[in-house]
Scaffold this motif. Structure first.
Motif, short mmCIF file in Angstrom:
data_model
loop_
_atom_site.label_atom_id
_atom_site.label_comp_id
_atom_site.label_asym_id
_atom_site.label_seq_id
_atom_site.Cartn_x
_atom_site.Cartn_y
_atom_site.Cartn_z
N LEU A 70 0.96 -1.12 0.00
CA LEU A 70 0.11 -0.01 -0.16
C LEU A 70 0.84 1.56 0.03
N ILE A 71 1.91 1.34 0.97
CA ILE A 71 2.52 2.46 1.04
C ILE A 71 3.61 2.82 -0.15
N ASN A 72 4.01 1.75 -0.71
CA ASN A 72 4.87 1.86 -1.84
C ASN A 72 4.17 2.29 -3.10
N ILE A 106 -6.56 4.43 -9.79
CA ILE A 106 -6.18 4.05 -8.39
C ILE A 106 -7.11 2.65 -8.00
N SER A 107 -7.88 2.42 -8.77
CA SER A 107 -8.51 1.13 -8.60
C SER A 107 -7.66 -0.09 -8.78
N ILE A 108 -6.56 0.15 -9.62
CA ILE A 108 -5.67 -1.06 -9.86
C ILE A 108 -4.75 -1.19 -8.40
N LEU A 109 -4.49 -0.08 -7.84
CA LEU A 109 -3.80 -0.08 -6.51
C LEU A 109 -4.47 -0.51 -5.59
N TYR A 110 -5.95 -0.44 -5.46
CA TYR A 110 -6.64 -0.96 -4.28
C TYR A 110 -6.92 -2.39 -4.76
N PHE A 111 -6.94 -2.62 -5.91
CA PHE A 111 -7.20 -3.98 -6.24
C PHE A 111 -5.88 -4.97 -5.89
N ARG A 112 -4.86 -4.41 -6.08
CA ARG A 112 -3.64 -4.98 -5.68
C ARG A 112 -3.52 -5.18 -4.30
N VAL A 113 -3.80 -4.30 -3.57
CA VAL A 113 -3.64 -4.32 -1.93
C VAL A 113 -4.70 -5.11 -1.56
N ALA A 114 -5.95 -5.07 -2.17
CA ALA A 114 -6.83 -5.95 -1.35
C ALA A 114 -6.56 -7.42 -1.76
N THR A 115 -6.05 -7.87 -2.95
CA THR A 115 -5.84 -9.25 -3.04
C THR A 115 -4.74 -9.61 -2.38
N SER A 116 -3.53 -8.78 -2.17
CA SER A 116 -2.40 -9.24 -1.46
C SER A 116 -2.94 -9.58 0.02
N ALA A 117 -3.75 -8.54 0.63
CA ALA A 117 -4.26 -8.57 1.92
C ALA A 117 -5.07 -9.81 2.09
N LEU A 118 -5.79 -10.17 1.24
CA LEU A 118 -6.78 -11.61 1.31
C LEU A 118 -5.66 -12.58 1.26
N VAL A 119 -4.86 -12.63 0.37
CA VAL A 119 -4.04 -13.80 0.40
C VAL A 119 -2.94 -14.08 1.58
N VAL A 120 -2.38 -12.87 1.91
CA VAL A 120 -1.37 -12.76 3.16
C VAL A 120 -2.29 -13.14 4.52
N PHE A 121 -3.13 -12.45 4.70
CA PHE A 121 -4.21 -12.64 5.81
C PHE A 121 -4.56 -14.02 6.25
N THR A 122 -5.38 -14.68 5.06
CA THR A 122 -5.70 -15.96 5.06
C THR A 122 -4.62 -16.95 5.26
N SER A 123 -3.64 -16.86 4.59
CA SER A 123 -2.42 -17.65 4.75
C SER A 123 -1.99 -17.57 6.37
N VAL A 124 -1.97 -16.54 6.62
CA VAL A 124 -1.15 -16.26 8.11
C VAL A 124 -2.33 -16.86 9.15
#
Lengths: 421, 256
Positions: free
Chosen positions: A208-210, A228-246
């Motif tokens: 997100l910050i980057n 900007i929606s592309i950034l949101y999409f990227r952040v949302a996808t990575s959040a979903l994958v990372v948080f679910t995995s953790v």
């Protein structure tokens, strides 16, 4: 990025200031899919393949989709992914390193033997084995870049010779136990629950910050930004994958209630520690651009003043260095080192890179491709193993997947030559 | 830019032979800042050999090279680029897998602390293209593989402007292009000279040479047979110089 360009140059309605066509999210998605159809797809097919395999094996085996196996899968893939990342560097400049696996085995052999016989501290033994790995890369690089022998032949010779060397280091029939706690921790320990969550927050926060910082820089310099929606999409996808995995990895997964087994495997952290700086090196430094340039058109790189042969040598040193780290990871996972350690992993490593979308023809590919490709290869191995199908099938399926990926690579290159794209 | 009336590069009676074959003999050549100097001649007339000497690829056997009035030795491509001589070869030497900005800055990337300064490079690239009135490249962030022949030529030429060169040598920049793309590139060649650079244009197309060049030098069988003002010559006279129908040896200085 793939925007249709007019073949003609009669277009005059462009502002001089405008450097970027701002596409909406929908258009970006369409242009991405268009790129996929034309073969410029990166790790996208591998990602889809990975998900399909995960779903498939989850249905076929009751054990597959469990916390225990998920953690196991990540640990299993870590040495392969790190080796494949080294091979990405080498494939990017259109070379090959067949000796990467043997280098990884030799590095682990040197580590255990030196530790046992010289009585030096374990960290010094690690440094020594990594240095020897880098030195192997230096030697191969000089043979390829200065002497001019094709890398296929040099590394084939090294593949044979280092097996012999490893045998001599270990001794006939020798088997060394890995007893160093720090090395064993790499593939066997887990981060605490809290650290796992902290890691997740850092990763998603970084994306997100980057993204926001890059947008701010571009705006300040008067450049247009992507939607900007592309950034949101990227952040949302990575959040979903990372948080679910953790979350999944933080659930207790041990069968012994006395001994809590939970948390993100340390191996994941090791992969990230290699992945992030190396990605930075490739994407954000002149050296990284030069790597892609040498892979794309060595003559153009040479005329642009890039020292192509020293760049080649450095690349082989990086490849062998990462192979050595992979060797220590493998030693940690198996717990022992013998004379055959690392002998077979190299082809899986090349397969992982190519399946992930790295081109065999140079100049195209990313380190994250090695991660996705490594996961695909590991999931095939893991899933078919759980189904207790014959081992021969496992190899045949892996070979088939590699051939498919290489076909896609060759076809996309052919398509590129035909259409000039 | 340099003092007016001192040529950016001046060759005095340069000669080159390969074994018994005399490829260049006693050739004089002049290129002025702010001008497009065309170099024409039939195949085998010695155009490439003349260019290679200035590019440092292949030194002349004898003769003098004056760069901005000072005698210089050009023994290697590094010497040439240190002087500010840039050659855009026919094969362009672009990396297909890199984008326009990356190609223009290849080998000379701008760096801020340790990472590349993408924004500044993008800005400079855009400015350079705008300065040459290039309108056929809509995004400097697209990969070169997606560009047409004319667009690639544009990138290759624009790259030579970015680096404060004094002399740009263009080797048949329009040879592989269609009509509208050729027009675009020629306009750019003109703009290039108008920014104050000396431009040497090698071409087989007399129409475009007459349209864009200030002076035309004609090589025939290793000798400079003409050095004329483009505005004072026509297609017929140039062709007859090339073919030898009108074999007049004109010294470089006299015609200036």
């Amino acid at each position: 990025m793939s925007k249709k360009q007019p073949q003609d140059s009669n277009q005059t309605n462009l502002d001089d200031e405008k450097t970027f066509e701002v596409l909406t999210f929908k258009q970006e998605a369409a242009s991405f899919l268009n790129g996929v159809r034309q073969g410029r797809m990166g790790s996208f097919p591998a990602l889809i393949g990975f998900l399909v395999l995960v779903v498939l094996f989850s249905f076929l085996s009751p054990v597959f989709f469990t916390q225990l196996n998920f953690a196991n899968l990540l640990q299993q893939s870590a040495p392969l992914i790190i080796l494949a990342m080294g091979l990405v560097f080498i494939l990017l400049i259109a070379e090959i390193d067949l000796s990467a696996g043997v280098t990884s085995g030799l590095a682990s052999a040197i580590f255990v033997v030196v530790l046992k016989n010289l009585g030096i501290p374990w960290w010094l033994a690690i440094i020594l084995s990594l240095l020897i790995g880098v030195a192997i890369g230096l030697a191969i690089g000089i043979m390829v870049a200065k002497v001019g022998i094709p890398s296929f032949v040099v590394t084939l010779a090294a593949f044979l010779a280092f097996q012999g060397l490893q045998l001599m280091v270990i001794g006939q029939g020798g088997l060394y136990r890995v007893e160093t706690p720090a090395i064993l921790a790499l593939e066997n320990d887990n981060l605490s629950v809290g650290l796992g969550w902290a890691l997740a927050v850092i990763l998603v926060g970084f994306v997100l910050i980057n993204g926001l910082a890059s947008r701010r820089r571009r705006t300040k310099n008067g450049h247009a930004n992507r939607a900007i929606s592309i950034l949101y999409f990227r952040v949302a996808t990575s959040a979903l994958v990372v948080f679910t995995s953790v979350y999944f990895l933080n659930l207790p997964r041990g069968s012994n209630p006395e001994f809590q087994l939970q948390g993100v495997p340390v191996a994941v952290l090791v992969v990230l520690v290699v992945l992030i700086p190396c990605t930075y090196l490739l994407n954000r430094t002149p050296f990284g651009i030069h790597v892609y340039a040498v892979g794309g058109n060595p003559e153009a790189a040479r005329r642009a003043g890039i020292n192509v042969s020293s760049l080649r040598i450095i690349i082989f040193m990086i490849g062998s260095g990462l192979a050595s780290i992979s060797g220590l990871m493998a030693a940690s996972r198996v717990g022992t080192v013998d004379a055959a350690a690392g002998r077979t992993i190299v082809l899986s490593g090349v397969a992982a890179a190519v399946v992930g979308g790295v081109s065999l023809f140079g100049g195209r590919g990313k380190l994250t491709d090695a991660v996705v490709g490594g996961l695909v290869i590991a999931v095939i191995d893991n899933g078919l193993g759980l189904l207790s199908l014959p081992a021969g099938l496992n190899l045949a399926v892996t070979g088939g997947v590699l051939l498919m990926a290489a076909t896609a690579d060759a076809l996309s290159r052919k398509h590129g030559t035909l259409t000039g794209r | 830019m340099s003092t007016p009336n001192v040529p950016v590069i001046e060759l005095k009676s340069v000669a080159k032979s390969f074994g018994a074959v005399q490829v260049l003999s006693g050739v004089n050549f002049v290129a002025m800042a702010g001008q497009v100097t065309a170099l024409v001649g039939d195949n085998g007339a010695g155009k490439s050999t003349l260019i290679k000497g200035m590019a440092g690829v292949q030194a002349y056997d004898s003769g003098t090279i004056l760069f901005e009035g000072n005698e210089v030795q050009i023994k290697s491509p590094v010497d040439a680029s240190n002087l500010g001589i840039e050659v855009v070869y026919q094969d362009l030497a672009l990396c297909d897998n890199l984008d326009v900005v990356q190609n223009m800055f290849l080998g000379r990337e701008l760096v801020r602390s340790i990472s590349i300064d993408d924004e500044t490079m993008e800005q400079k690239a855009t400015k350079t293209l705008a300065g040459l009135s290039v309108r056929n490249i809509s995004s400097v962030r697209q990969k070169v593989s997606s560009l047409s022949g004319g667009q690639r030529q544009t990138v290759a030429i624009a790259r030579s402007v970015l680096w404060e060169n004094k002399l740009v040598i263009l080797d048949e920049p329009t040879a592989a292009l269609g009509v509208s793309q050729t027009k675009q590139v020629l306009k750019m060649v003109r703009n290039l000279a108008d920014t104050g650079l000396a431009v040497i244009l090698i071409s087989h197309n007399m129409q475009e040479v007459l349209a864009v060049a200030d002076r035309i030098h004609v090589l025939r069988l290793g000798q400079m047979v003409a050095n004329v003002k483009a505005s004072e010559s026509n297609l017929n006279s140039i062709v007859s110089y090339i073919t030898g129908a009108e074999n007049l040896s004109i010294s470089g200085e006299a015609a200036l």
